[in-house]
Motif scaffolding. Structure first.
Motif, PDB file in Angstrom:
ATOM      1  N   THR A  80       1.180  -1.074  -0.002  1.00 15.11           N
ATOM      2  CA  THR A  80       0.070  -0.135  -0.560  1.00 15.11           C
ATOM      3  C   THR A  80       0.782   1.583  -0.213  1.00 15.11           C
ATOM      4  O   THR A  80       0.545   2.374  -0.323  1.00 15.11           O
ATOM      5  N   GLY A  81       2.225   1.356   1.239  1.00 16.31           N
ATOM      6  CA  GLY A  81       2.618   2.488   0.294  1.00 16.31           C
ATOM      7  C   GLY A  81       2.420   3.211   2.173  1.00 16.31           C
ATOM      8  O   GLY A  81       2.867   4.265   2.043  1.00 16.31           O
ATOM      9  N   ILE A  82       1.684   3.070   2.376  1.00 13.77           N
ATOM     10  CA  ILE A  82       0.921   3.557   3.856  1.00 13.77           C
ATOM     11  C   ILE A  82       2.436   3.636   4.990  1.00 13.77           C
ATOM     12  O   ILE A  82       3.188   2.704   4.853  1.00 13.77           O
ATOM     13  N   ALA A  83       2.765   4.674   5.186  1.00  9.89           N
ATOM     14  CA  ALA A  83       4.151   5.296   6.261  1.00  9.89           C
ATOM     15  C   ALA A  83       3.289   3.949   7.610  1.00  9.89           C
ATOM     16  O   ALA A  83       2.601   3.556   8.348  1.00  9.89           O
ATOM     17  N   LEU A  84       4.880   2.603   7.777  1.00  7.69           N
ATOM     18  CA  LEU A  84       4.075   2.394   9.303  1.00  7.69           C
ATOM     19  C   LEU A  84       5.517   2.980   9.994  1.00  7.69           C
ATOM     20  O   LEU A  84       6.686   3.188   9.286  1.00  7.69           O
ATOM     21  N   PHE A  85       5.034   2.464  11.424  1.00  7.42           N
ATOM     22  CA  PHE A  85       6.204   2.733  12.621  1.00  7.42           C
ATOM     23  C   PHE A  85       6.402   1.274  13.137  1.00  7.42           C
ATOM     24  O   PHE A  85       5.330   0.390  12.992  1.00  7.42           O
ATOM     25  N   GLU A  86       7.979   1.139  13.393  1.00  6.21           N
ATOM     26  CA  GLU A  86       7.946   0.372  14.314  1.00  6.21           C
ATOM     27  C   GLU A  86       9.274   0.697  15.245  1.00  6.21           C
ATOM     28  O   GLU A  86      10.371   1.479  14.835  1.00  6.21           O
ATOM     29  N   ALA A  87       8.279  -0.309  16.397  1.00  4.86           N
ATOM     30  CA  ALA A  87      10.095   0.353  17.547  1.00  4.86           C
ATOM     31  C   ALA A  87       9.729  -1.221  17.684  1.00  4.86           C
ATOM     32  O   ALA A  87       9.297  -1.984  18.162  1.00  4.86           O
ATOM     33  N   GLN A  88      11.311  -1.703  18.294  1.00  9.79           N
ATOM     34  CA  GLN A  88      11.884  -2.981  18.581  1.00  9.79           C
ATOM     35  C   GLN A  88      12.654  -2.277  19.906  1.00  9.79           C
ATOM     36  O   GLN A  88      13.718  -1.216  20.189  1.00  9.79           O
ATOM     37  N   SER A  89      12.732  -2.786  21.096  1.00  6.79           N
ATOM     38  CA  SER A  89      12.874  -2.673  22.045  1.00  6.79           C
ATOM     39  C   SER A  89      13.446  -3.987  23.202  1.00  6.79           C
ATOM     40  O   SER A  89      12.571  -5.150  22.959  1.00  6.79           O
ATOM     41  N   THR A  90      14.635  -4.003  23.659  1.00  5.12           N
ATOM     42  CA  THR A  90      14.975  -4.803  24.301  1.00  5.12           C
ATOM     43  C   THR A  90      14.204  -4.488  25.945  1.00  5.12           C
ATOM     44  O   THR A  90      14.447  -3.102  26.164  1.00  5.12           O
ATOM     45  N   LEU A  91      13.748  -5.092  27.014  1.00  4.97           N
ATOM     46  CA  LEU A  91      13.058  -5.043  28.042  1.00  4.97           C
ATOM     47  C   LEU A  91      13.042  -5.612  29.831  1.00  4.97           C
ATOM     48  O   LEU A  91      13.613  -6.821  29.843  1.00  4.97           O
ATOM     49  N   THR A  92      13.140  -4.889  30.545  1.00  5.95           N
ATOM     50  CA  THR A  92      13.243  -6.053  31.875  1.00  5.95           C
ATOM     51  C   THR A  92      11.880  -6.166  32.612  1.00  5.95           C
ATOM     52  O   THR A  92      11.683  -5.238  32.642  1.00  5.95           O
ATOM     53  N   LEU A  93      11.744  -7.627  32.519  1.00  7.96           N
ATOM     54  CA  LEU A  93      10.468  -7.333  33.342  1.00  7.96           C
ATOM     55  C   LEU A  93      10.405  -7.356  34.742  1.00  7.96           C
ATOM     56  O   LEU A  93      11.117  -8.557  34.860  1.00  7.96           O
ATOM     57  N   PRO A  94       9.667  -6.539  35.960  1.00  2.00           N
ATOM     58  CA  PRO A  94      10.046  -7.125  36.762  1.00  2.00           C
ATOM     59  C   PRO A  94       9.255  -8.169  37.834  1.00  2.00           C
ATOM     60  O   PRO A  94       8.783  -8.148  36.703  1.00  2.00           O
ATOM     61  N   HIS A  95      10.090  -8.947  38.900  1.00  2.16           N
ATOM     62  CA  HIS A  95       9.374 -10.038  39.350  1.00  2.16           C
ATOM     63  C   HIS A  95       8.007  -9.743  39.628  1.00  2.16           C
ATOM     64  O   HIS A  95       8.155  -7.651  40.052  1.00  2.16           O
ATOM     65  N   GLY A  96       7.369 -10.305  38.987  1.00  3.57           N
ATOM     66  CA  GLY A  96       5.416 -10.131  39.406  1.00  3.57           C
ATOM     67  C   GLY A  96       4.754  -9.229  38.526  1.00  3.57           C
ATOM     68  O   GLY A  96       3.663  -9.263  38.196  1.00  3.57           O
ATOM     69  N   GLN A  97       5.520  -8.992  37.253  1.00  7.13           N
ATOM     70  CA  GLN A  97       4.452  -8.595  35.973  1.00  7.13           C
ATOM     71  C   GLN A  97       4.466  -9.519  35.270  1.00  7.13           C
ATOM     72  O   GLN A  97       5.640 -10.667  35.020  1.00  7.13           O
ATOM     73  N   THR A  98       3.236  -9.485  34.686  1.00 10.49           N
ATOM     74  CA  THR A  98       2.843 -11.052  33.474  1.00 10.49           C
ATOM     75  C   THR A  98       3.100 -10.247  32.139  1.00 10.49           C
ATOM     76  O   THR A  98       3.036  -9.378  32.090  1.00 10.49           O
ATOM     77  N   LEU A  99       3.803 -11.369  30.908  1.00 12.78           N
ATOM     78  CA  LEU A  99       3.735 -10.807  29.980  1.00 12.78           C
ATOM     79  C   LEU A  99       2.039 -10.549  29.840  1.00 12.78           C
ATOM     80  O   LEU A  99       1.761 -10.061  28.758  1.00 12.78           O
ATOM     81  N   GLY A 100       1.239 -11.231  29.390  1.00 13.88           N
ATOM     82  CA  GLY A 100      -0.467 -11.684  29.245  1.00 13.88           C
ATOM     83  C   GLY A 100      -0.314  -9.542  29.872  1.00 13.88           C
ATOM     84  O   GLY A 100      -1.267  -9.304  28.571  1.00 13.88           O
ATOM     85  N   ASP A 101      -0.346  -9.081  30.876  1.00 12.86           N
ATOM     86  CA  ASP A 101      -0.655  -7.975  31.416  1.00 12.86           C
ATOM     87  C   ASP A 101      -0.023  -6.858  29.968  1.00 12.86           C
ATOM     88  O   ASP A 101      -0.992  -5.749  29.777  1.00 12.86           O
ATOM     89  N   LEU A 102       0.775  -7.125  29.758  1.00 15.70           N
ATOM     90  CA  LEU A 102       2.273  -6.593  29.188  1.00 15.70           C
ATOM     91  C   LEU A 102       0.765  -6.522  27.395  1.00 15.70           C
ATOM     92  O   LEU A 102       0.850  -4.894  27.255  1.00 15.70           O
ATOM     93  N   GLN A 103       1.521  -7.141  26.914  1.00 16.26           N
ATOM     94  CA  GLN A 103       0.285  -7.656  25.885  1.00 16.26           C
ATOM     95  C   GLN A 103      -1.407  -7.065  26.238  1.00 16.26           C
ATOM     96  O   GLN A 103      -1.285  -6.500  24.748  1.00 16.26           O
ATOM     97  N   SER A 104      -1.951  -7.353  26.616  1.00 15.79           N
ATOM     98  CA  SER A 104      -2.956  -6.704  26.264  1.00 15.79           C
ATOM     99  C   SER A 104      -3.355  -5.441  27.009  1.00 15.79           C
ATOM    100  O   SER A 104      -4.011  -4.388  25.511  1.00 15.79           O
ATOM    101  N   ARG A 105      -2.528  -4.679  27.392  1.00 17.43           N
ATOM    102  CA  ARG A 105      -2.592  -3.495  27.793  1.00 17.43           C
ATOM    103  C   ARG A 105      -1.842  -2.533  26.454  1.00 17.43           C
ATOM    104  O   ARG A 105      -2.267  -1.699  26.028  1.00 17.43           O
ATOM    105  N   LEU A 106      -0.704  -3.167  26.052  1.00 14.97           N
ATOM    106  CA  LEU A 106      -0.483  -2.739  23.874  1.00 14.97           C
ATOM    107  C   LEU A 106      -1.418  -2.697  23.323  1.00 14.97           C
ATOM    108  O   LEU A 106      -2.009  -2.156  22.522  1.00 14.97           O
TER     109      LEU A 106
END
Length: 166
Positions: free
Chosen positions: A126-152
């Motif tokens: 399509t040629g539509i402008a896409l934005f991409e962000a790649q990051s390395t993160l530290t997920l602290p003890h007590g946080q879940t991947l599911g919560d992060l994914q659903s909120r994003l």
């Protein structure tokens, strides 16, 4: 040993990384890690260097005397946050505020950003402008991947979230 973190900004030209590597080696330093880019015609880099304490002053003076460069040096500290390391990729139609929205969520979950690289590019068909962000993160003890994914994913319908454990 002493750890230095050097940030460097100057006009981009061929051979800068080689020049920097030679200078660090010449002053008994060891290149530990780095992130470097060409941005709008400028070289922008950050380098972690380990150097014997008896050579650190000379290395610091040599780095600060690089012609045409703004150089800032700080003494390194150890890692500050413990937790699960993960790689996050976020892709969406390009629009204002994506990084602010994503980092608001990361901050609310006390997730530390270890590295972040972003870019915009046209979508293949399509040629539509896409934005991409790649990051390395530290997920602290007590946080879940599911919560992060659903909120994003709740940020917008066009946002694609990919999380990989490291």
């Amino acid at each position: 040993m002493k750890t230095l973190v050097a940030t460097l900004i100057g006009p981009d030209k061929t051979g800068l990384v080689k020049q920097l590597a030679a200078l660090i080696h010449q002053h008994h330093g060891s290149w530990q890690g780095s992130a470097m880019s060409e941005l709008a015609g400028y070289f922008a880099g950050i380098v972690e260097i380990q150097v014997p304490a008896e050579h650190s002053d000379k290395l610091e003076r040599a780095l600060k005397s690089l012609p045409e460069f703004q150089v800032q040096l700080v003494e390194g500290k150890g890692p500050t946050l413990q937790g699960q390391q993960l790689r996050l990729t976020v892709t969406a139609n390009d629009r204002l505020g994506i990084i602010q929205e994503v980092t608001d969520i990361l901050d609310s979950l006390h997730i530390s950003v270890k590295s972040l690289k972003t870019h915009s590019h046209p979508a293949p068909i399509t040629g539509i402008a896409l934005f991409e962000a790649q990051s390395t993160l530290t997920l602290p003890h007590g946080q879940t991947l599911g919560d992060l994914q659903s909120r994003l994913e709740a940020l917008s319908d066009d946002l694609v979230v990919d999380i990989e454990l490291l």
